[in-house]
Design a protein around this motif. Structure first.
Motif, PDB file in Angstrom:
ATOM      1  N   GLU A   1     -52.341  17.547  35.068  1.00  0.00           N
ATOM      2  CA  GLU A   1     -52.174  16.394  35.965  1.00  0.00           C
ATOM      3  C   GLU A   1     -50.717  16.267  36.391  1.00  0.00           C
ATOM      4  OE1 GLU A   1     -53.105  13.181  38.349  1.00  0.00           O
ATOM      5  OE2 GLU A   1     -54.437  14.640  37.442  1.00  0.00           O
ATOM      6  N   GLU A   2     -49.814  16.566  35.466  1.00  0.00           N
ATOM      7  CA  GLU A   2     -48.380  16.493  35.775  1.00  0.00           C
ATOM      8  C   GLU A   2     -48.013  17.462  36.895  1.00  0.00           C
ATOM      9  OE1 GLU A   2     -44.148  17.527  33.594  1.00  0.00           O
ATOM     10  OE2 GLU A   2     -45.840  16.942  32.348  1.00  0.00           O
ATOM     11  N   GLN A   3     -48.526  18.698  36.841  1.00  0.00           N
ATOM     12  CA  GLN A   3     -48.244  19.684  37.890  1.00  0.00           C
ATOM     13  C   GLN A   3     -48.890  19.282  39.218  1.00  0.00           C
ATOM     14  OE1 GLN A   3     -46.215  22.258  38.065  1.00  0.00           O
ATOM     15  NE2 GLN A   3     -45.533  22.022  35.956  1.00  0.00           N
ATOM     16  N   ARG A   4     -50.084  18.733  39.142  1.00  0.00           N
ATOM     17  CA  ARG A   4     -50.769  18.286  40.365  1.00  0.00           C
ATOM     18  C   ARG A   4     -49.964  17.181  41.042  1.00  0.00           C
ATOM     19  NH1 ARG A   4     -56.000  18.584  39.305  1.00  0.00           N
ATOM     20  NH2 ARG A   4     -55.882  17.056  37.634  1.00  0.00           N
TER      21      ARG A   4
ATOM     22  N   LYS B   1     -46.186  15.138  45.206  1.00  0.00           N
ATOM     23  CA  LYS B   1     -44.937  14.423  45.459  1.00  0.00           C
ATOM     24  C   LYS B   1     -43.931  15.283  46.228  1.00  0.00           C
ATOM     25  CE  LYS B   1     -41.031  12.913  42.826  1.00  0.00           C
ATOM     26  NZ  LYS B   1     -40.459  13.092  41.523  1.00  0.00           N
ATOM     27  N   ASN B   2     -43.952  16.610  46.018  1.00  0.00           N
ATOM     28  CA  ASN B   2     -42.923  17.478  46.583  1.00  0.00           C
ATOM     29  C   ASN B   2     -43.310  18.177  47.879  1.00  0.00           C
ATOM     30  OD1 ASN B   2     -40.458  17.496  44.698  1.00  0.00           O
ATOM     31  ND2 ASN B   2     -42.220  17.522  43.327  1.00  0.00           N
ATOM     32  N   VAL B   3     -44.510  17.944  48.363  1.00  0.00           N
ATOM     33  CA  VAL B   3     -44.869  18.421  49.699  1.00  0.00           C
ATOM     34  C   VAL B   3     -44.297  17.396  50.677  1.00  0.00           C
ATOM     35  CG1 VAL B   3     -46.770  18.824  51.304  1.00  0.00           C
ATOM     36  CG2 VAL B   3     -46.923  19.658  48.950  1.00  0.00           C
TER      37      VAL B   3
ATOM     38  N   ILE C   1     -43.028  40.936  44.310  1.00  0.00           N
ATOM     39  CA  ILE C   1     -42.249  39.702  44.314  1.00  0.00           C
ATOM     40  C   ILE C   1     -42.668  38.909  43.089  1.00  0.00           C
ATOM     41  CG2 ILE C   1     -41.770  37.544  45.537  1.00  0.00           C
ATOM     42  CD1 ILE C   1     -42.465  39.074  48.154  1.00  0.00           C
ATOM     43  N   GLU C   2     -41.726  38.649  42.201  1.00  0.00           N
ATOM     44  CA  GLU C   2     -42.043  37.904  40.989  1.00  0.00           C
ATOM     45  C   GLU C   2     -42.340  36.452  41.333  1.00  0.00           C
ATOM     46  OE1 GLU C   2     -39.388  38.391  37.654  1.00  0.00           O
ATOM     47  OE2 GLU C   2     -38.730  40.315  38.462  1.00  0.00           O
ATOM     48  N   PHE C   3     -43.360  35.918  40.682  1.00  0.00           N
ATOM     49  CA  PHE C   3     -43.730  34.531  40.922  1.00  0.00           C
ATOM     50  C   PHE C   3     -44.493  34.017  39.715  1.00  0.00           C
ATOM     51  CE2 PHE C   3     -47.326  37.022  42.129  1.00  0.00           C
ATOM     52  CZ  PHE C   3     -48.439  36.253  41.857  1.00  0.00           C
ATOM     53  N   GLU C   4     -44.647  32.732  39.665  1.00  0.00           N
ATOM     54  CA  GLU C   4     -45.414  32.089  38.610  1.00  0.00           C
ATOM     55  C   GLU C   4     -46.591  31.362  39.244  1.00  0.00           C
ATOM     56  OE1 GLU C   4     -44.887  28.455  35.370  1.00  0.00           O
ATOM     57  OE2 GLU C   4     -43.265  28.903  36.751  1.00  0.00           O
ATOM     58  N   GLU C   5     -47.787  31.631  38.744  1.00  0.00           N
ATOM     59  CA  GLU C   5     -48.965  30.889  39.184  1.00  0.00           C
ATOM     60  C   GLU C   5     -49.020  29.609  38.378  1.00  0.00           C
ATOM     61  OE1 GLU C   5     -52.777  32.831  39.380  1.00  0.00           O
ATOM     62  OE2 GLU C   5     -51.819  34.756  39.748  1.00  0.00           O
ATOM     63  N   VAL C   6     -49.154  28.488  39.065  1.00  0.00           N
ATOM     64  CA  VAL C   6     -49.266  27.200  38.396  1.00  0.00           C
ATOM     65  C   VAL C   6     -50.606  26.596  38.778  1.00  0.00           C
ATOM     66  CG1 VAL C   6     -48.252  24.922  38.090  1.00  0.00           C
ATOM     67  CG2 VAL C   6     -46.750  26.900  38.464  1.00  0.00           C
ATOM     68  N   ASP C   7     -51.502  26.495  37.803  1.00  0.00           N
ATOM     69  CA  ASP C   7     -52.839  25.984  38.046  1.00  0.00           C
ATOM     70  C   ASP C   7     -52.809  24.460  37.957  1.00  0.00           C
ATOM     71  OD1 ASP C   7     -55.497  25.358  38.188  1.00  0.00           O
ATOM     72  OD2 ASP C   7     -56.122  26.707  36.583  1.00  0.00           O
ATOM     73  N   ILE C   8     -52.910  23.809  39.106  1.00  0.00           N
ATOM     74  CA  ILE C   8     -52.825  22.342  39.133  1.00  0.00           C
ATOM     75  C   ILE C   8     -54.075  21.670  38.576  1.00  0.00           C
ATOM     76  CG2 ILE C   8     -51.163  22.321  41.035  1.00  0.00           C
ATOM     77  CD1 ILE C   8     -53.577  21.391  42.827  1.00  0.00           C
ATOM     78  N   THR C   9     -55.154  22.436  38.392  1.00  0.00           N
ATOM     79  CA  THR C   9     -56.357  21.837  37.816  1.00  0.00           C
ATOM     80  C   THR C   9     -56.238  21.662  36.308  1.00  0.00           C
ATOM     81  OG1 THR C   9     -57.474  23.965  37.502  1.00  0.00           O
ATOM     82  CG2 THR C   9     -57.834  22.813  39.602  1.00  0.00           C
ATOM     83  N   MET C  10     -55.277  22.335  35.704  1.00  0.00           N
ATOM     84  CA  MET C  10     -55.118  22.267  34.257  1.00  0.00           C
ATOM     85  C   MET C  10     -54.019  21.299  33.834  1.00  0.00           C
ATOM     86  SD  MET C  10     -57.544  24.196  33.476  1.00  0.00           S
ATOM     87  CE  MET C  10     -57.374  24.379  31.718  1.00  0.00           C
TER      88      MET C  10
END
Length: 120
Positions: free
Chosen positions: A56-59, A64-66, A45-54
């Motif tokens: 702040e915008e992704q964190r 906000k989206n949970v 299953i293709e996916f993208e890992e997004v490291d929220i520690t790197m």
């Protein structure tokens, strides 16, 4: 695979915390993240890992989206959190439940794959 399914698969994102300082103290988070990633890889299953520690915008995007009903009473939601595009799929516990009930594709917002017809 249909064009629509390819698009949905390409948008699957798993929000993780990979920086050592953030996961060293919490082996449970790391194990849960590895469980999700291994399952997705094993099922191709293709996916993208997004490291929220790197980022702040992704964190902040993850927080906000949970949905409010999935946020803890205190603090922020912990990784892994799974999204298909902007659609919230769930956290590790929801992922695990869907895995146990064989409904992961539905949980991820993907069409189920046909069963293999090849015989050993």
């Amino acid at each position: 695979m249909s064009v629509g399914q390819e698009k949905a698969v390409a948008l699957l994102r798993v929000k993780l915390a990979n920086a050592e300082r953030d996961v060293v103290g919490n082996g449970k988070i790391k194990k849960k993240q590895q469980d999700v990633v291994r399952f997705l890889e094993a099922n191709k299953i293709e996916f993208e890992e997004v490291d929220i520690t790197m980022s702040e915008e992704q964190r902040q995007w993850m927080y906000k989206n949970v949905p409010p009903e999935k946020k803890p009473a205190q603090g922020n939601p912990l990784p892994p959190q799974i999204f298909n595009g902007d659609r919230y799929c769930g956290d590790y516990d929801s992922f695990f439940e869907s895995k146990e009930s064989n409904t992961v594709f539905s949980f991820l917002g993907l069409k189920p794959r046909p069963a293999s017809t090849t015989e050993p």
